[in-house]
Design an enzyme around this catalytic site. Structure first.
Site, PDB file in Angstrom:
ATOM      1  N   GLY A 200       0.700  -1.458   0.057  1.00 44.87           N
ATOM      2  CA  GLY A 200      -0.013  -0.021   0.018  1.00 44.87           C
ATOM      3  C   GLY A 200       0.899   1.220   0.058  1.00 44.87           C
ATOM      4  O   GLY A 200       1.987   1.285   0.307  1.00 44.87           O
ATOM      5  N   SER A 201       0.191   2.343  -0.505  1.00 42.94           N
ATOM      6  CA  SER A 201       0.776   3.654  -0.602  1.00 42.94           C
ATOM      7  C   SER A 201      -0.115   4.680  -1.418  1.00 42.94           C
ATOM      8  O   SER A 201      -1.166   4.891  -0.922  1.00 42.94           O
ATOM      9  CB  SER A 201       2.284   3.789  -0.935  1.00 42.94           C
TER      10      SER A 201
END
Length: 219
Positions: free
Chosen positions: A188-189
């Site tokens: 994720g980011s």
């Protein structure tokens, strides 16, 4: 089928190694501490399923390929909509739309438009939390520009506090189709879109979006 469960190639080796390690650990616990064996097995299974969901890659086809439609390049939540100065490539004002991917979102990145890759650059950097205002310019990131023949849009993959590895499959001069996978950010980011001023947006701040399904805007 939009819901077809597939595992992304980025996770297959890791998942195989993890399965072997967790299996060995559980076997050792059953051997040395039989009364704790089933608890160890349950914990191992839950941990494995958590990691497994990071690498799911649902099959999604854009409803229609259209030069005027910008589809979401990632699953997540819209955390930024603002007019800003893009200083790396355009060096002028653009409309920025940022999508934050939490650990429970699909982590595949997809081409929001089709066209030719005009620019691709990797920048090492920090690992500030993805919603930090400076993460777009100070974090590890990859910048891509796609030209659809009429206009150019810029995509920026940004690593966060958990995401320590960005994968980008595009090359300058390559022709890409709308909706195809172009990259992956492990755990994720954030993905930023820099669009021409005047783009008609169809999303709002804090709205949840899905790659290849949600229309971000129209050129």
């Amino acid at each position: 089928m939009n819901t077809l469960f597939r595992i992304h190639s980025e996770g297959r080796q890791l998942l195989l190694v993890l399965l072997i390690v967790l299996g060995l650990v559980t076997a050792v616990v059953f051997w040395q501490l039989p009364s704790w064996g089933w608890l160890a097995a349950a914990i191992s299974l839950i941990f494995y399923l958590v990691i497994l969901q990071f690498f799911r890659n649902p099959l999604r086809v854009v409803p229609q390929e259209d030069d005027t439609i910008i589809y979401a390049p990632a699953d997540g939540k819209v955390v930024v909509i603002e007019e800003t100065e893009e200083t790396e490539y355009f060096k002028d004002k653009r409309l920025q739309v940022s999508i934050f991917m939490s650990p429970v979102n699909v982590h595949v990145n997809r081409n929001p438009i089709g066209g030719k890759v005009k620019y691709n650059a990797y920048h090492p950097g920090k690992y500030l939390v993805a919603w930090h205002p400076k993460s777009s310019t100070e974090n590890e990131r990859t910048t891509v520009v796609i030209d659809n023949g009429n206009t150019e849009i810029l995509l920026r993959q940004i690593a966060g506090a958990l995401a320590k590895r960005i994968k980008n499959y595009l090359k300058v001069g390559q022709s890409v189709r709308q909706g195809e996978d172009f990259g992956f950010i492990k755990f994720g980011s954030r993905v930023d879109l820099f669009l021409p001023l005047g783009t008609k947006l169809e999303v709002e701040l804090n709205q949840k979006v899905k790659g290849n399904k949600t229309i971000i805007g129209r050129l």
